[in-house]
Write an enzyme that holds these catalytic residues in place. Structure first.
Site, PDB file in Angstrom:
ATOM      1  N   GLY A  16       0.783  -1.233   0.000  1.00 22.94           N
ATOM      2  CA  GLY A  16       0.000   0.000   0.000  1.00 22.94           C
ATOM      3  C   GLY A  16       0.812   1.279   0.000  1.00 22.94           C
ATOM      4  N   HIS A  67       1.372   0.528 -12.945  1.00 22.51           N
ATOM      5  CA  HIS A  67       2.121  -0.665 -13.330  1.00 22.51           C
ATOM      6  C   HIS A  67       3.620  -0.343 -13.343  1.00 22.51           C
ATOM      7  CE1 HIS A  67       2.776  -4.534 -15.231  1.00 22.51           C
ATOM      8  NE2 HIS A  67       3.628  -3.932 -16.041  1.00 22.51           N
TER       9      HIS A  67
END
Ligand code: GRF
Length: 223
Positions: free
Chosen positions: A43, A140
């Site tokens: 996270g 990504h």
């Protein structure tokens, strides 16, 4: 409220940028963009977004964090920012569509406008994409279209590229494809391992995820 869907135009945003400038602060006018964040693990990208909101760099609000792995570190991070969390464990659902349906329910309950896949390690289906058309972004760890998939950093090292990086793009059905919003480049250094390279890529990820959301906010203001 302006129709974000119709007014968001990918050609409006900066496109591919190397080390894009970050916004310094938002003008305190306009409704904060209501975000739902999907995350599976650590996270750190979630935290970069939450911190930018706290710093008033980003005119947004994280309405809910959805996570799929019990014990994921992202939950601890959410607690420190007082952000609502919801565990939707994919193991409890018969298929991907059922998980996506459950996510839609939670996202709608929290009146989410845009969805951010910030390290969401599940493939999403047409069900979610059609519920938030052109309103889902993904981050990504490569310069897409190079090295899609879960081993992007390892593949970049294996290919011997000298420059890799990270990408924020709009989510489409094909995994790690869709219009590119922001990119940043990261050099591959001699002796890099997947861990050292990923760590440097993540520094840039934390910048471009905020930059991309800022672009979305700006695009909404123009309408
Ligand atoms: C990031 O490298 C992201 O690009 C990839 O998963 C990783 C998540 O990292 N999709 P974190 O959980 O945000 O630290």
């Amino acid at each position: 409220m302006p129709d974000v869907l119709q007014d968001f135009d990918v050609s409006d945003v900066n496109g591919s940028l190397i080390s894009p400038a970050l916004p310094t602060a938002f003008t305190p006018t306009g409704t904060p963009l209501r975000l739902g964040i999907l995350a599976s693990g650590s996270g750190s990208n979630f935290e970069a977004i939450a911190q930018a909101i706290r710093d008033r760099t980003l005119n947004a609000e994280v309405k809910v964090l959805i996570y799929n792995n019990p014990g994921a570190k992202v939950v601890e991070r959410a607690k420190t920012f007082n952000i609502s969390t919801c565990l939707l464990n994919h193991r409890d659902y018969p298929n991907r569509e059922a998980l996506d349906q459950a996510m839609i329910q939670v996202l709608h309950q929290h009146q989410v406008e845009w969805v951010v896949m910030a390290g969401w390690m599940r493939i999403v289906t047409r069900v979610l994409i059609e519920a938030f058309p052109r309103r889902i972004v993904n981050i990504h760890p490569s310069l897409l279209p190079s090295f899609p998939g879960v081993h992007a950093v390892e593949q970049a090292l294996g290919a011997g590229v000298k420059i890799t990086g990270c990408t924020v793009h709009l989510v489409e059905l094909a995994v790690d494809q869709g219009p590119i919003l922001v990119q940043a480049a990261v050099p591959v250094l001699p002796g890099d391992t997947p861990e050292t390279l990923h760590r440097r890529i993540q520094v840039e990820e934390h910048r471009i995820i905020v930059a991309a959301i800022h672009q979305i906010c700006q695009s909404r203001l123009k309408s």
